[in-house]
Design an enzyme around this catalytic site. Structure first.
Site, PDB file in Angstrom:
ATOM      1  N   ARG A 159       0.775  -1.175   0.020  1.00  0.00           N
ATOM      2  CA  ARG A 159      -0.114   0.195  -0.069  1.00  0.00           C
ATOM      3  C   ARG A 159       0.609   1.429  -0.085  1.00  0.00           C
ATOM      4  O   ARG A 159       0.231   2.248  -0.448  1.00  0.00           O
ATOM      5  CB  ARG A 159      -0.921   0.430   1.041  1.00  0.00           C
ATOM      6  CG  ARG A 159      -2.022  -1.080   1.225  1.00  0.00           C
ATOM      7  CD  ARG A 159      -2.253  -1.111   2.783  1.00  0.00           C
ATOM      8  NE  ARG A 159      -2.986  -0.547   2.449  1.00  0.00           N
ATOM      9  CZ  ARG A 159      -4.546   0.476   2.449  1.00  0.00           C
ATOM     10  NH1 ARG A 159      -4.869  -0.496   2.540  1.00  0.00           N
ATOM     11  NH2 ARG A 159      -5.227   1.738   2.631  1.00  0.00           N
ATOM     12  N   TRP A 203       1.268   6.236   5.457  1.00  0.00           N
ATOM     13  CA  TRP A 203       2.214   7.416   4.494  1.00  0.00           C
ATOM     14  C   TRP A 203       1.386   9.098   5.027  1.00  0.00           C
ATOM     15  O   TRP A 203       0.762   9.023   5.364  1.00  0.00           O
ATOM     16  CB  TRP A 203       0.663   6.527   3.289  1.00  0.00           C
ATOM     17  CG  TRP A 203       0.713   7.296   2.316  1.00  0.00           C
ATOM     18  CD1 TRP A 203      -0.519   8.540   2.289  1.00  0.00           C
ATOM     19  CD2 TRP A 203       1.297   7.242   1.105  1.00  0.00           C
ATOM     20  NE1 TRP A 203       0.887   9.024   0.676  1.00  0.00           N
ATOM     21  CE2 TRP A 203       1.038   8.615  -0.059  1.00  0.00           C
ATOM     22  CE3 TRP A 203       2.639   6.573   0.530  1.00  0.00           C
ATOM     23  CZ2 TRP A 203       1.546   8.888  -1.221  1.00  0.00           C
ATOM     24  CZ3 TRP A 203       2.771   7.107  -0.772  1.00  0.00           C
ATOM     25  CH2 TRP A 203       2.666   8.178  -1.198  1.00  0.00           C
ATOM     26  N   ASN A 256      -6.319   6.097  10.431  1.00  0.00           N
ATOM     27  CA  ASN A 256      -5.182   6.029   9.624  1.00  0.00           C
ATOM     28  C   ASN A 256      -7.069   7.093   8.805  1.00  0.00           C
ATOM     29  O   ASN A 256      -7.852   7.277   9.609  1.00  0.00           O
ATOM     30  CB  ASN A 256      -6.240   4.467   8.396  1.00  0.00           C
ATOM     31  CG  ASN A 256      -5.362   3.222   8.887  1.00  0.00           C
ATOM     32  OD1 ASN A 256      -4.129   4.257   8.741  1.00  0.00           O
ATOM     33  ND2 ASN A 256      -4.872   2.636   7.887  1.00  0.00           N
ATOM     34  N   GLY A 257      -6.544   7.617   8.400  1.00  0.00           N
ATOM     35  CA  GLY A 257      -7.633   9.060   8.170  1.00  0.00           C
ATOM     36  C   GLY A 257      -7.600  10.668   7.969  1.00  0.00           C
ATOM     37  O   GLY A 257      -5.554  10.736   8.508  1.00  0.00           O
ATOM     38  N   LYS A 262      -1.886   8.254 -22.004  1.00  0.00           N
ATOM     39  CA  LYS A 262      -1.621   6.512 -21.623  1.00  0.00           C
ATOM     40  C   LYS A 262      -1.871   5.572 -22.086  1.00  0.00           C
ATOM     41  O   LYS A 262      -1.363   4.838 -21.675  1.00  0.00           O
ATOM     42  CB  LYS A 262      -3.549   7.038 -20.821  1.00  0.00           C
ATOM     43  CG  LYS A 262      -3.519   7.997 -19.703  1.00  0.00           C
ATOM     44  CD  LYS A 262      -3.115   7.189 -19.037  1.00  0.00           C
ATOM     45  CE  LYS A 262      -0.691   7.821 -17.676  1.00  0.00           C
ATOM     46  NZ  LYS A 262      -1.146   8.916 -17.383  1.00  0.00           N
ATOM     47  N   GLU A 319       2.104   5.406 -22.750  1.00  0.00           N
ATOM     48  CA  GLU A 319       2.456   4.519 -22.208  1.00  0.00           C
ATOM     49  C   GLU A 319       2.309   2.829 -21.742  1.00  0.00           C
ATOM     50  O   GLU A 319       3.183   1.851 -21.839  1.00  0.00           O
ATOM     51  CB  GLU A 319       1.833   4.727 -21.177  1.00  0.00           C
ATOM     52  CG  GLU A 319       3.223   6.511 -20.432  1.00  0.00           C
ATOM     53  CD  GLU A 319       2.032   6.867 -19.349  1.00  0.00           C
ATOM     54  OE1 GLU A 319       3.313   7.305 -18.541  1.00  0.00           O
ATOM     55  OE2 GLU A 319       1.185   7.237 -19.216  1.00  0.00           O
ATOM     56  N   HIS A 333      -2.808  21.853 -40.085  1.00  0.00           N
ATOM     57  CA  HIS A 333      -1.571  22.253 -40.408  1.00  0.00           C
ATOM     58  C   HIS A 333      -0.325  20.514 -40.563  1.00  0.00           C
ATOM     59  O   HIS A 333       0.812  20.779 -40.389  1.00  0.00           O
ATOM     60  CB  HIS A 333      -0.745  23.093 -39.602  1.00  0.00           C
ATOM     61  CG  HIS A 333      -1.518  24.461 -38.949  1.00  0.00           C
ATOM     62  ND1 HIS A 333      -1.685  25.120 -40.014  1.00  0.00           N
ATOM     63  CD2 HIS A 333      -2.437  24.985 -37.965  1.00  0.00           C
ATOM     64  CE1 HIS A 333      -2.723  26.372 -40.324  1.00  0.00           C
ATOM     65  NE2 HIS A 333      -3.275  25.899 -38.943  1.00  0.00           N
ATOM     66  N   LYS A 383       8.417   4.166 -12.303  1.00  0.00           N
ATOM     67  CA  LYS A 383       7.726   5.706 -11.394  1.00  0.00           C
ATOM     68  C   LYS A 383       8.091   6.419 -10.894  1.00  0.00           C
ATOM     69  O   LYS A 383       7.255   7.165 -11.254  1.00  0.00           O
ATOM     70  CB  LYS A 383       6.870   4.791 -10.314  1.00  0.00           C
ATOM     71  CG  LYS A 383       5.897   5.007  -9.666  1.00  0.00           C
ATOM     72  CD  LYS A 383       4.576   5.512 -10.512  1.00  0.00           C
ATOM     73  CE  LYS A 383       3.245   6.129  -9.418  1.00  0.00           C
ATOM     74  NZ  LYS A 383       2.568   6.412 -10.792  1.00  0.00           N
TER      75      LYS A 383
HETATM   76  C1  G6P Z   1       7.389   8.985 -14.968  1.00  0.00           C
HETATM   77  C2  G6P Z   1       6.149   8.323 -14.374  1.00  0.00           C
HETATM   78  C3  G6P Z   1       4.950   9.351 -15.141  1.00  0.00           C
HETATM   79  C4  G6P Z   1       4.841  10.381 -14.152  1.00  0.00           C
HETATM   80  C5  G6P Z   1       6.540  11.628 -14.297  1.00  0.00           C
HETATM   81  C6  G6P Z   1       6.438  12.596 -14.065  1.00  0.00           C
HETATM   82  O1  G6P Z   1       8.039   9.588 -16.531  1.00  0.00           O
HETATM   83  O2  G6P Z   1       6.218   7.300 -15.192  1.00  0.00           O
HETATM   84  O3  G6P Z   1       4.003   8.580 -14.625  1.00  0.00           O
HETATM   85  O4  G6P Z   1       3.987  11.523 -14.602  1.00  0.00           O
HETATM   86  O5  G6P Z   1       6.980  10.869 -14.556  1.00  0.00           O
HETATM   87  O6  G6P Z   1       6.272  11.844 -12.300  1.00  0.00           O
HETATM   88  P1  G6P Z   1       5.744  12.971 -10.924  1.00  0.00           P
HETATM   89  O7  G6P Z   1       5.857  11.999 -10.352  1.00  0.00           O
HETATM   90  O8  G6P Z   1       7.257  14.264 -11.001  1.00  0.00           O
HETATM   91  O9  G6P Z   1       4.551  13.584 -11.133  1.00  0.00           O
END
Ligand code: G6P
Length: 621
Positions: A27, A74, A100-101, A498, A501, A517, A616
């Site tokens: 998580r 978190w 949590n919350g 999206k 990717e 154009h 990520k």
């Molecule tokens: C990477 C991820 C994207 C994200 C970008 C910016 O390319 O794969 O999903 O939008 O980084 O990341 P950040 O954490 O700065 O929003």
């Protein structure tokens, strides 16, 4: 988000608690802790960072006892430090809790408790709860918890233990999940957890608490009570709860029953958008409250111009922010790719406010761009999801998106969280730069409606077949055009990103009118063009662009609003979303595009959560 596990029984608690926390690792978290009671006092151990650190701490300074609570945090209020980690304890060290919350009236409660002499050790909103319980304690823990909670506004899954009530765990739920685990065999033990994954190794028999319910557990049994009225003089009402049998396996549970984290995160958006606004909307005044910007508000408000810098999906959010801030707050805004901004000697000075947008708060280029802006004297503001991340720490002020951990590499819920926060900043700034109170209230009420509207989009796509047809028709198409205008031009870019990717299909996002154009040359019989065309101020213009594509044999997928008159004959597929204010419409139009990319990628057998070559968090430039 945060994870909770608690145990009372005949076995040593700490290995079971650590095993539970381990199961909740997926998580996302940034610190962890346990509190164990052995009849002779509470022992609390906590540590910033990953669970290994807490494991080592427990080896050095073991805890003993057959009852305990544990937490992975978190961060939302306060940095991810050891002090801010849960469990938190009261002034006497005899009551400990995990939560949590979010406690929305934390400020008021903290001030009140400090006036009463309570001393705080952390910056968390959670710590006020334990001092409130200490204050309310008369003769038993459950009464103290119920009494304390009458003063609290916000959401919580709360698990509390006290030395004065040995062998007893009190658990309450209001807006955040919590369940009780009863033994499968004949052991005398009970569990409590925020997520069934934490206890699945020991039992599959659980009781899901509902909002407003409190459970009291000891090794021999449990009792569930209705909280309403209680603590205000009313009497607790016992309630019978059904025992559910969990049939899912661990992996399924981690993803909440969804096939992929990305789909789970898309579906979480009604909640995450609500979380981004929680405690921040001022209905009467028609504005927003953004505590993280207080100290630099004047610099922001009086800035000559703003620069918003980001990468990837966050950069698309920045583009929409530019439209919002220029239209409503009349603030000149430029949007820069962080990687370009940092190396091109930008004109930035003390009169510039620079906003860095980043889900992770660690993207190397965004961080460097923000540092460059600061070096040149600008006021640096962060819109960040991960609390205590480098960008969050180094900016002069900021607003967290509170989207929770985003695990799928392709960003979804963090993006709509960023747009929500940009709308809040726009609203607050606009109200001080000429927007009337009535217009402000209109924005507030449109924001409040958004979570339910996103839910409608999700529900419609679950039942409707329009996405099925689209997936069926286009999953093998090598090229896509995504087109939009105004606020929805960046959504065309995001929709195309999206798809690229996660499905590895080529997709190009473009402003719809720019198509003639260049990209119009690509259109041939059957080529899909996805138009993001809500009925906004540029709707008629985009209808002409749709006709241009149709005239050349292209096939059109239109994302439009429920009130649009577009004759379905002009388009091949149509997905309708609820109508909202123009500046908020992207939060609704992006959702079908996220689902479409997801469904096509799944159909193509791609690794949706971890697409090839992508990371990520990109911590290299
Ligand atoms: C990477 C991820 C994207 C994200 C970008 C910016 O390319 O794969 O999903 O939008 O980084 O990341 P950040 O954490 O700065 O929003």
């Amino acid at each position: 988000m945060c994870g909770i596990v608690g145990y009372v029984g005949e076995r040593e608690a700490s290995p079971l608690l650590m095993e539970g926390l381990k199961r909740l690792e997926y998580r996302g978290y940034d610190s962890a802790g346990v509190a164990v009671e052995n009849g002779a006092g509470l022992q609390i151990r906590k540590k910033a960072g990953k669970l290994d650190g807490l494991t080592r701490l427990l080896q050095d300074r073991p805890v003993e006892g057959t009852m305990g609570i544990a937490h992975t945090r978190w961060a939302t209020h306060g940095a991810p430090t050891t002090d801010n980690a849960h469990p938190h304890h009261d002034c006497t060290g005899t009551i400990a809790l995990v939560h949590n919350g979010i406690i929305e009236n934390e400020d008021v409660l903290r001030t009140k408790l400090q006036e009463l002499g309570h001393e705080f050790e952390s910056e968390t909103d959670t710590e006020v709860l334990v001092h409130l319980i200490e204050e309310a304690y008369e003769d038993n823990l459950e009464h103290a918890v119920a009494a304390a909670l009458t003063q609290v506004e916000g959401t919580y899954a709360l698990v509390v233990v006290s030395e004065r009530d040995p062998g007893k765990i009190v658990a309450v739920r209001q807006g955040a999940p919590l369940l009780v685990g009863v033994p499968d065999g004949d052991r005398d033990e009970r569990f409590v957890a925020s997520d069934v994954a934490a206890i699945l190794g020991h039992t599959r028999k659980v009781i899901y608490l509902e909002d407003g319910e409190l459970a009291i557990l000891d090794r021999e049994g449990y009792e569930t009570l209705e909280m309403s009225g209680w603590g205000n003089g009313g009497a607790p009402q016992p309630i019978e709860k059904e025992i559910s049998h969990v049939t899912w396996d661990l992996e399924q549970i981690e993803r909440g029953g969804f096939d992929h984290f990305m789909l789970k995160e898309i579906c979480e958006q009604p909640d995450t958008i609500r979380d981004a606004m929680r405690g921040r909307l001022l209905e009467e005044e028609g504005t927003a409250r953004l505590g993280g910007l207080n100290e630099i508000w004047d610099d922001l408000k009086d800035a000559d111009r703003m620069v918003i810098t980001a990468c990837g999906t966050s950069w698309h959010a920045a583009l929409i922010g530019e439209y919002m801030l220029e239209e409503h707050a009349r603030m000149p805004v430029e949007v820069e790719y962080a990687s370009e901004f940092r190396y091109r000697s930008p004109v930035v000075d003390e009169d510039t406010a620079v906003i860095a947008i980043s889900q992770s708060g660690e993207t190397a280029d965004t961080l460097a761009a923000m540092r460059e802006a600061k070096r040149r004297g600008a006021t640096a503001i962060g819109i960040v999801n991960v609390v205590g991340s480098t960008i969050a720490r180094e900016t002069d002020g900021g607003v967290y998106t509170h989207s929770g951990p985003e695990i799928g590499v392709a960003s979804t819920k963090a993006f709509t969280g960023q747009l929500t926060v940009l709308a809040l900043i726009t609203l607050k700034l606009a109200r001080e730069r000429g927007m009337s109170i009535l217009e402000g209230r209109e924005v507030v009420s449109a924001l409040q409606e958004l979570p339910a509207q996103v839910q409608r989009v999700l529900d419609a796509e679950r039942e409707d077949s329009s996405l099925d047809e689209i997936v069926e028709a286009y999953s093998e198409q090598p090229n896509f055009l995504y087109l939009g205008r105004g606020y929805n031009f960046p959504i065309a870019l995001e929709g195309a990103l999206k798809l690229k990717e996660i499905s590895y299909l080529h997709a190009e996002g473009y402003p719809a009118a720019e198509m003639k154009h260049g990209p119009i040359a690509l259109i041939e019989e059957g080529m899909p063009a996805v138009f993001v065309a809500p009925t906004d101020s540029v709707y008629q213009k985009i209808v002409s662009n749709i006709q241009e594509v149709k005239a050349r044999g292209g096939r059109v997928v239109a994302i439009t609003t429920e009130d649009s008159q577009t004759p379905p004959a002009e388009v091949d597929h149509i997905i309708r979303v609820p109508r909202t204010l123009e500046m908020l419409q992207p939060i609704l139009t992006v959702v079908p595009l996220q689902l479409m990319a997801y469904r096509i990628a799944v159909r193509r057998g791609c690794d949706v959560d971890q697409p090839r070559n992508l990371a990520k968090s990109v911590t290299v430039e």
